[in-house]
Design an enzyme around this catalytic site. Structure first.
Site: not given
Length: 173
Positions: A116, A128
């Site tokens: 998250e 990411y």
């Protein structure tokens, strides 16, 4: 897992397994990085858990300038935290931490990766994405003051993903 203990030639940063001796500096960085920081007990519990891997990034003087962790549950790896000292951002420390965390998770049998991230944290999301992670949903009010974007990468145990990691590693100084 083979964590590099050779200093980066341009940044003089080494990665090493996190130990309890690192906690005072980790907690200081945690408080400076997050609005709702983890407690010392949370870090101690994480370090004691068998299905976790935590690393620190150390500067040339041995000071903690970053850290990260991953938890494996079955064939899934969950990046629990990645933080880099604001004074050392943009030095590829986050990339190096992610490389070693993901590699360690794969070595332990992970086939997918999740985390998250704050919806406002565009730079972390870009990092990411380099690791093949894509947004799949939102956790409302995950952070006290903000929603979290849920990101996943699947098939991280494949040759194609290994090539992605080789490319990322090759781009490091």
């Amino acid at each position: 897992m083979n964590v590099s203990t050779t200093p980066d030639s341009t940044r003089n940063v080494t990665l090493a397994p996190m130990t309890e001796a690192h906690l005072p500096e980790v907690l200081d960085l945690e408080r400076r990085t997050y609005a709702t920081p983890w407690s010392e007990q949370i870090f101690r519990d994480e370090l004691a858990a068998e299905n976790r891997l935590y690393l620190v990034a150390l500067d040339a003087e041995g000071r903690v300038v970053g850290y990260g962790g991953v938890m494996e549950v079955g064939e899934e790896a969950h990046i629990t935290t990645v933080a880099v000292d604001p004074a050392h951002r943009r030095a590829r420390i986050g990339t190096r931490l992610m490389l070693e965390l993901v590699t360690g998770a794969i070595e332990r049998g992970a086939k997918s990766l999740t985390l998250e991230v704050r919806v406002s944290n565009a730079s972390a999301q870009a990092l990411y994405r380099r690791f093949g992670m894509v947004p799949v949903g939102v956790r409302k009010a995950y952070y006290v003051d903000e929603d979290a974007l849920i990101m996943w990468a699947h098939d991280i145990d494949t040759d194609a993903y290994a090539e992605r990691l080789r490319q990322i590693r090759g781009e490091l100084p």
